[in-house]
Design an enzyme around this catalytic site. Structure first.
Site, PDB file in Angstrom:
ATOM      1  N   ARG A  98       0.770  -1.136   0.024  1.00  0.00           N
ATOM      2  CA  ARG A  98      -0.062  -0.135  -0.096  1.00  0.00           C
ATOM      3  C   ARG A  98       0.970   1.282   0.005  1.00  0.00           C
ATOM      4  O   ARG A  98       2.031   1.215   0.662  1.00  0.00           O
ATOM      5  CB  ARG A  98      -0.851  -0.133   1.394  1.00  0.00           C
ATOM      6  CG  ARG A  98      -1.745   0.982   1.363  1.00  0.00           C
ATOM      7  CD  ARG A  98      -2.988   0.926   0.643  1.00  0.00           C
ATOM      8  NE  ARG A  98      -4.298   1.781   0.935  1.00  0.00           N
ATOM      9  CZ  ARG A  98      -5.099   2.175  -0.012  1.00  0.00           C
ATOM     10  NH1 ARG A  98      -4.950   1.888  -0.965  1.00  0.00           N
ATOM     11  NH2 ARG A  98      -6.102   2.929   0.393  1.00  0.00           N
ATOM     12  N   THR A 372      -9.683   0.538 -10.040  1.00  0.00           N
ATOM     13  CA  THR A 372      -8.457  -0.257  -9.301  1.00  0.00           C
ATOM     14  C   THR A 372      -8.590  -1.440 -10.184  1.00  0.00           C
ATOM     15  O   THR A 372      -9.566  -1.528 -11.119  1.00  0.00           O
ATOM     16  CB  THR A 372      -9.056  -0.659  -7.843  1.00  0.00           C
ATOM     17  OG1 THR A 372      -9.082   0.704  -7.149  1.00  0.00           O
ATOM     18  CG2 THR A 372      -8.492  -1.768  -7.186  1.00  0.00           C
ATOM     19  N   GLU A 411      -4.132   8.604  -4.138  1.00  0.00           N
ATOM     20  CA  GLU A 411      -4.732   7.533  -3.013  1.00  0.00           C
ATOM     21  C   GLU A 411      -4.644   8.445  -1.582  1.00  0.00           C
ATOM     22  O   GLU A 411      -5.277   7.908  -0.580  1.00  0.00           O
ATOM     23  CB  GLU A 411      -3.645   6.324  -2.788  1.00  0.00           C
ATOM     24  CG  GLU A 411      -4.039   5.010  -2.439  1.00  0.00           C
ATOM     25  CD  GLU A 411      -5.053   4.389  -3.621  1.00  0.00           C
ATOM     26  OE1 GLU A 411      -5.992   3.983  -3.482  1.00  0.00           O
ATOM     27  OE2 GLU A 411      -4.196   3.856  -4.570  1.00  0.00           O
ATOM     28  N   ASP A 414      -7.943   8.392   0.268  1.00  0.00           N
ATOM     29  CA  ASP A 414      -8.398   7.321   1.179  1.00  0.00           C
ATOM     30  C   ASP A 414      -8.287   7.573   2.469  1.00  0.00           C
ATOM     31  O   ASP A 414      -8.779   6.898   3.276  1.00  0.00           O
ATOM     32  CB  ASP A 414      -7.836   6.062   0.781  1.00  0.00           C
ATOM     33  CG  ASP A 414      -8.593   5.181  -0.531  1.00  0.00           C
ATOM     34  OD1 ASP A 414      -9.672   5.770  -1.003  1.00  0.00           O
ATOM     35  OD2 ASP A 414      -8.000   4.126  -0.944  1.00  0.00           O
TER      36      ASP A 414
HETATM   37  N1  GLY Z   1      -8.286   3.273  -3.376  1.00  0.00           N
HETATM   38  C1  GLY Z   1      -9.377   2.327  -2.969  1.00  0.00           C
HETATM   39  C2  GLY Z   1      -9.101   1.372  -1.801  1.00  0.00           C
HETATM   40  O1  GLY Z   1      -7.928   1.233  -1.568  1.00  0.00           O
HETATM   41  O2  GLY Z   1     -10.077   1.028  -1.165  1.00  0.00           O
END
Ligand code: GLY
Length: 561
Positions: A98, A372, A411, A414
Site C-alpha cells: 500500500r 482499481t 490514494e 483514502d
Molecule cells: N483506493 C481504494 C481502496 O483502496 O479502497
C-alpha cells in the site's frame, strides 16, 4: 443483439486463460488458470507460466502488464495487495504494498484557511499522491516467492509499453473524464492525448518512458525505482507540480508481510485482507452476524434486507475504528468476534431498516466512482494469488513526472482529511485514519480466498468502497454452489452506513423488492453505472475442474478493441 452476444463470449474466452484436465488432489490441480481485467495481462501471465514460472512469477507479469494495458486502474505509481497461497507449505501470506503518506504530510494538509476541504486537492496532481508501493511489491514477489528472475517476468510489460497497446473504450472514457486535471501534466498529455486529442479506439498508445522505468526496475530491483535516476525524476516532477515527496521518502518505502485475516461461515473459510484494508474485518463481521440466521428460510426480500443491515453495521465500524495498525490500535479481535456480532444482531429487525443515524457514527455528504483492478491466478502446483492493485480513481492523480511514464496515484483521498467529510467513495472516517507521515491510508481492497470441502475460489474486484460487499455477495453465492461465471455476473447492491442508502445496480432488485424494501424504511438509489470488474478462479476438488471467469461489466463498459 446476437452478434454482441457472440462477441462477449469470444472476449470472455480471451480475457481468462483456463486449462482444465487432470485428476485433482487437494494440493495440486495439475492445471493453471488466470483471470484478469485485460487480455494482454492475462497473456503476459500465461507467457511466464509457459516459461516455467509459478503463480507468483505470473502475478508479477500480470501486475506489471496491467500497469501498461489498464493505465487508468493501477500502475507503478500506485500500490496494492497480493494475497498468496504457498502450496508446498500450505501457508497464506498477505503482501502489503500500500502507498504511504510522504514524510511532510500533515493531518490538515488539504484544508483551507476556514477549515474546509480544498476542492480536488486530494484527487488531482502530485499533492494527492502517496509514496508508491507497487514496484517494491513486484520486487518482493519475484525475489521471495518466484522461480524466475524479475527481469524475465517484467519482459512482457516492457514490450507492451514500448510497442504499445490499442486504446479501448474504458481507456478513452477515462481520458474524457480526466481531461481537465491531465491538462496540467504535459508528460501525461503527451502519452494519452496525442495531438491534444483523445485517441480513437484501436489507436496504439506507447509509453516508452514507462518502458525505460520498467527496464530500470528489472535491472536494479528496488533501487531501480526508489533510488538513483528514476527516483530523482519522480521527486523533481512531483515537487515541480506542487507535491511534497522527497528522495528519502522513496528510499524508505518498505513492503510489509502480514497475516491474512481468516474467518468462517458455515463450512467456508474466508481468507482475506487484514489492516490497512478494512476488507477482512468487515467480511468476518458480516458473516458472523449472518451466522445467526438460516438464510435459506428467509424470503427474498427479507434476505436482501438482512444483508443490507449487516453491511450497514460493518461499514459503521469501518468509519469509526479502522486505520493503519502502526498508528492506532483498532479493536480487530473484538470486531471479528462472534460475541460482538451477537450484540449487533440484537439491534437488527427483520421488518424494519435501522436508520444509520440511530447507530452512533459520523455525518457525510456525496461523490461517486471507482477504479482499481483485480486478478486471480492458480498454478498447476496449487499456488494461488489474489491481487488487487490501485492508483485509486481513474488515472489516479492524472499526472506523470516527466521522463518516468509513471502515472501517480491519488490514494491520499483514502485518508480521512477531515472528520465527517466524505471522500470520493462517500466514505467517512475518524482519527484512526487521519493523515500522518509514513502512514498507510485505509483501503477496501479485499483479495480473498474462499475454501471449503468443495474446493477453493480466488476472488476480488475493483470498486472502491463497494469492493467488500461485492466479495461478500460472491462468497454467499459460492457457498450455495455457484460457479465462477455466476459469481462475477451476479447483480449487486450495497450499503455503507453513510450515506444511508441502498445503492443497487439495474437488475439487482425487482420492482416488488424495491417497494418492499422502501416499505421497511430503506432509501434506495439506482446506480447509473454498473460497478465492479470481478475476476474469479475456482478449483473444484471433486471434479478437478479449474475455471476462470471475468466480469461481464468489464466488457459492457469497456469493449476491448
Ligand atoms: N483506493 C481504494 C481502496 O483502496 O479502497
Amino acid at each position: 443483439m446476437r452478434s454482441q452476444h457472440i462477441l462477449r463470449r469470444v472476449v470472455i474466452a480471451w480475457l481468462a486463460v483456463v486449462v482444465t484436465t487432470a485428476a485433482a488432489s487437494p494440493r495440486a490441480p495439475g492445471t493453471a488458470a488466470i483471470a484478469s481485467a485485460h487480455p494482454r495481462a492475462t497473456a503476459a501471465g500465461q507467457e511466464i507460466l509457459d516459461a516455467g514460472g509459478n503463480a507468483f512469477d505470473a502475478a508479477v507479469a500480470v501486475s506489471a502488464a496491467l500497469a501498461v494495458a489498464e493505465p487508468y486502474s493501477s500502475g507503478l505509481g500506485g500500490g496494492g495487495f497480493w494475497l498468496l497461497h504457498l502450496a508446498k507449505s500450505q501457508r497464506d501470506v498477505f503482501v502489503d504494498a500500500r502507498e504511504v503518506a510522504p514524510g511532510a504530510a500533515r493531518p490538515d494538509m488539504y484544508l483551507d484557511a476556514n477549515g474546509g476541504v480544498r476542492a480536488d486537492a486530494t484527487l488531482d496532481g502530485p499533492l494527492a499522491a502517496g509514496i508508491p508501493g507497487h514496484p517494491a511489491g513486484l520486487v518482493h514477489l519475484a525475489r521471495r516467492y518466484g522461480r524466475l528472475p524479475l527481469a524475465r517476468s517484467l519482459a512482457p510489460a516492457i514490450r507492451l509499453a514500448e510497442e504499445g497497446v490499442p486504446a479501448h473504450v474504458r481507456l478513452t472514457t477515462g481520458l474524457r473524464f480526466r481531461r481537465a486535471a491531465a491538462a496540467k501534466s504535459p508528460a501525461f498529455s503527451a502519452v494519452f492525448y496525442p495531438n491534444g486529442e483523445i485517441p480513437a479506439p484501436g489507436a496504439v498508445i506507447r509509453n516508452p518512458d514507462l518502458g525505460r522505468t520498467l527496464r530500470s526496475l528489472a535491472a536494479r530491483g528496488f533501487d531501480g525505482f526508489y533510488r538513483g535516476e528514476t527516483a530523482a525524476m519522480l521527486v523533481d516532477g512531483v515537487r515541480s507540480g506542487g507535491g511534497i515527496w522527497t528522495l528519502a521518502d522513496l528510499a524508505a518505502y518498505r513492503v510489509i508481510e502480514r497475516q491474512p485475516l481468516r474467518s468462517r461461515f458455515r463450512e467456508m473459510t474466508i481468507v482475506s485482507a487484514p489492516l490497512p484494508s478494512a476488507g477482512g474485518i468487515a467480511l468476518a463481521n458480516m458473516f458472523n452476524m449472518l451466522a445467526g440466521y438460516d438464510l435459506g428460510k428467509l424470503d427474498g426480500v427479507s434476505r436482501k434486507h438482512l444483508l443490507v443491515e449487516v453491511m450497514r453495521r460493518a461499514y459503521r465500524d469501518r468509519a469509526l475504528f479502522l486505520g493503519d495498525p502502526a498508528f492506532s490500535s483498532p479493536p480487530v479481535e473484538r470486531l471479528t468476534s462472534a460475541y460482538y456480532a451477537e450484540g449487533q444482531r440484537a439491534s437488527i429487525r427483520l421488518d424494519r431498516a435501522t436508520p444509520s443515524a440511530a447507530l452512533p457514527g459520523a455525518p457525510s455528504d456525496a461523490g461517486q466512482g471507482s477504479d482499481t483492478t483485480h486478478f486471480s491466478i492458480i498454478d498447476r502446483d496449487g499456488n494461488r494469488v489474489a491481487g488487487t492493485l490501485s492508483i485509486n480513481t481513474w488515472y489516479g492523480a492524472a499526472f506523470i513526472p516527466p521522463g518516468t511514464g509513471v502515472i501517480l496515484n491519488n490514494e491520499m483521498d483514502d485518508f480521512t482529511v477531515k472528520a465527517g467529510a466524505a471522500n470520493w467513495f462517500e466514505l467517512v472516517g475518524g482519527d484512526a485514519n487521519a493523515i500522518a507521515p509514513g502512514k498507510r491510508m485505509l483501503s477496501s481492497m479485499s483479495p480473498t480466498f474462499l475454501e471449503s470441502p468443495r474446493g477453493v475460489a480466488i476472488v476480488g474486484t475493483p470498486g472502491g468502497s463497494r469492493i467488500i460487499t461485492m466479495v461478500m455477495l460472491a462468497a454467499l453465492e459460492w457457498i450455495d454452489g455457484a460457479d465462477a461465471s455466476r459469481m462475477v455476473g451476479l447483480k449487486r447492491f450495497h450499503h455503507q452506513f453513510l450515506p444511508d442508502l441502498v445503492d443497487y445496480e439495474e437488475g439487482a432488485l425487482t420492482k416488488d423488492e424495491i417497494a418492499a424494501l422502501e416499505q421497511r424504511g430503506h432509501s434506495l438509489r439506482l446506480n447509473q453505472r454498473s460497478y465492479g470488474n470481478m475476476n474469479v478462479v475456482t478449483w473444484d476438488f471433486a471434479t478437478g475442474k479449474v475455471e476462470a471467469a471475468t466480469d461481464p461489466r468489464g466488457l459492457v463498459e469497456g469493449q476491448i478493441y
